[in-house]
Design an enzyme around this catalytic site. Structure first.
Site, PDB file in Angstrom:
ATOM      1  N   ARG A   1      50.945  51.420  43.552  1.00 45.82           N
ATOM      2  CA  ARG A   1      49.558  50.961  43.689  1.00 45.82           C
ATOM      3  C   ARG A   1      48.848  51.873  44.680  1.00 45.82           C
ATOM      4  O   ARG A   1      48.842  51.619  45.881  1.00 45.82           O
ATOM      5  CB  ARG A   1      49.547  49.509  44.165  1.00 45.82           C
ATOM      6  CG  ARG A   1      48.155  48.900  44.327  1.00 45.82           C
ATOM      7  CD  ARG A   1      48.258  47.427  44.729  1.00 45.82           C
ATOM      8  NE  ARG A   1      46.962  46.819  44.945  1.00 45.82           N
ATOM      9  CZ  ARG A   1      46.283  46.919  46.084  1.00 45.82           C
ATOM     10  NH1 ARG A   1      46.773  47.586  47.103  1.00 45.82           N
ATOM     11  NH2 ARG A   1      45.106  46.342  46.200  1.00 45.82           N
TER      12      ARG A   1
ATOM     13  N   SER B   1      47.051  40.317  36.885  1.00 50.33           N
ATOM     14  CA  SER B   1      46.714  39.519  38.073  1.00 50.33           C
ATOM     15  C   SER B   1      45.904  38.300  37.655  1.00 50.33           C
ATOM     16  O   SER B   1      44.953  38.426  36.888  1.00 50.33           O
ATOM     17  CB  SER B   1      45.867  40.336  39.050  1.00 50.33           C
ATOM     18  OG  SER B   1      46.613  41.394  39.575  1.00 50.33           O
TER      19      SER B   1
ATOM     20  N   LYS C   1      44.743  44.130  51.085  1.00 49.36           N
ATOM     21  CA  LYS C   1      43.782  44.284  49.982  1.00 49.36           C
ATOM     22  C   LYS C   1      42.396  43.916  50.478  1.00 49.36           C
ATOM     23  O   LYS C   1      42.136  42.755  50.801  1.00 49.36           O
ATOM     24  CB  LYS C   1      44.205  43.388  48.815  1.00 49.36           C
ATOM     25  CG  LYS C   1      43.361  43.522  47.554  1.00 49.36           C
ATOM     26  CD  LYS C   1      44.006  42.729  46.418  1.00 49.36           C
ATOM     27  CE  LYS C   1      43.043  42.400  45.291  1.00 49.36           C
ATOM     28  NZ  LYS C   1      42.715  43.547  44.441  1.00 49.36           N
TER      29      LYS C   1
END
Ligand code: TZP
Ligand code: MG
Length: 215
Positions: free
Chosen positions: A39, A110, A139
Site C-alpha cells: 500500500r 474495503s 490513514k
C-alpha cells in the site's frame, strides 16, 4: 483457506517504514504474517518506476516464502507484476470492473457497513476489509471508527464472509477483534512501528491463532 490467509495481514508501504521496507517485510515474514498488502500511499509515497521496483522486490520476498502478495488500488501494477491479488476501496475502481480485469486473482474490498459487504460479495470479492475499527494514525482520510459492534453486526448477517478487520489494532485489542467475529487482523503500525518487528509479529500471530482456535 482465505480465512486462514487473513489471520495476520500485514499492510505496508515505504511511507510506513522507519527502515528499509525490504528488511521490515523480511522480519514480518519471519514473525509469521499470513498475507501481505503493498500500500504505497500518503505524503512522500513512491510513484512510477520507483514504486514498481519496490513492489517487485517485496513481491519476490513474499513469493519465496509463499505469502500471498496483494496490491492496494493499482490494478495495472497488480497485473504487470502478476501479483496474487488486488485490494480496492469504495472510492477506487469499481469492484465488478476490477473482478473482470483480474480474472481469478484475489479481490479484496474495503467496507464500512453491511450494505457495502453485500455489494462486495455481489461483485465476487474474495474477502472484505472492515475498518477503521479503532482510531488509526496510518490513514489520513480514514472514515469514522466503526468499532467492534460493526464486526458483530456483519458477522450476524453474513456468517461466512471472509472478513479482516483493520484500523488501530494492537496486541492489546487483537483478541477482542477476533472474538467479535473477524477472521483476522490487518495492521500497519502495530508491526511497522515496533522496535523488534519479528518478535512483535510473533506475538500478534500467537494471539490471533490462539483466539481463533478457541472460537
Ligand atoms: N484502512 C482503514 S484504517 C487503515 C487503513 C488502510 C490504516 C491501518 O493502519 P494501523 O496503523 O494498523 O491503524
Ligand atoms: Mg484505495
Amino acid at each position: 483457506m482465505m480465512k486462514h490467509m487473513l489471520s495476520l495481514y500485514f499492510v505496508m508501504g515505504s511511507v510506513d517504514c522507519t527502515k528499509n521496507p525490504l528488511v521490515v517485510l523480511d522480519e514480518a515474514i519471519e514473525g509469521g504474517i499470513t498475507m501481505f498488502q503493498f500500500r504505497e500511499k500518503g505524503k512522500g509515497a513512491l510513484t512510477g518506476l520507483e514504486k514498481y521496483r519496490l513492489a517487485e522486490q517485496l513481491f519476490e520476498r513474499c513469493r519465496a516464502r509463499n505469502i500471498p502478495f496483494i496490491v492496494n488500488d493499482d490494478v495495472d501494477l497488480a497485473l504487470a507484476l502478476q501479483a496474487d491479488g488486488i485490494h480496492v476501496g469504495q472510492e477506487d475502481e469499481a469492484a465488478e470492473r476490477v473482478r473482470d480485469r483480474i480474472g481469478n486473482k484475489y479481490l479484496g474490498v474495503s467496507v464500512h457497513n453491511l450494505t457495502e459487504v453485500k455489494k462486495a460479495l455481489a461483485a465476487h470479492a474474495d474477502y472484505v476489509g472492515l475498518g477503521p475499527i479503532f482510531p488509526t494514525v496510518s490513514k489520513d482520510d480514514a472514515k469514522q471508527v466503526c468499532g467492534l459492534t460493526m464486526i458483530e453486526h456483519i458477522r450476524a448477517h453474513e456468517k461466512h464472509v471472509p472478513l479482516v478487520a483493520i484500523g488501530g489494532i494492537t496486541e492489546q485489542t487483537a483478541e477482542q477483534v477476533i472474538k467479535a467475529g473477524a477472521d483476522g487482523i490487518a495492521v500497519i503500525s502495530a508491526i511497522c512501528r515496533a522496535e523488534h518487528i519479528c518478535e512483535q509479529t510473533k506475538r500478534l500471530y500467537e494471539i490471533v491463532m490462539r483466539t481463533k482456535q478457541e472460537g
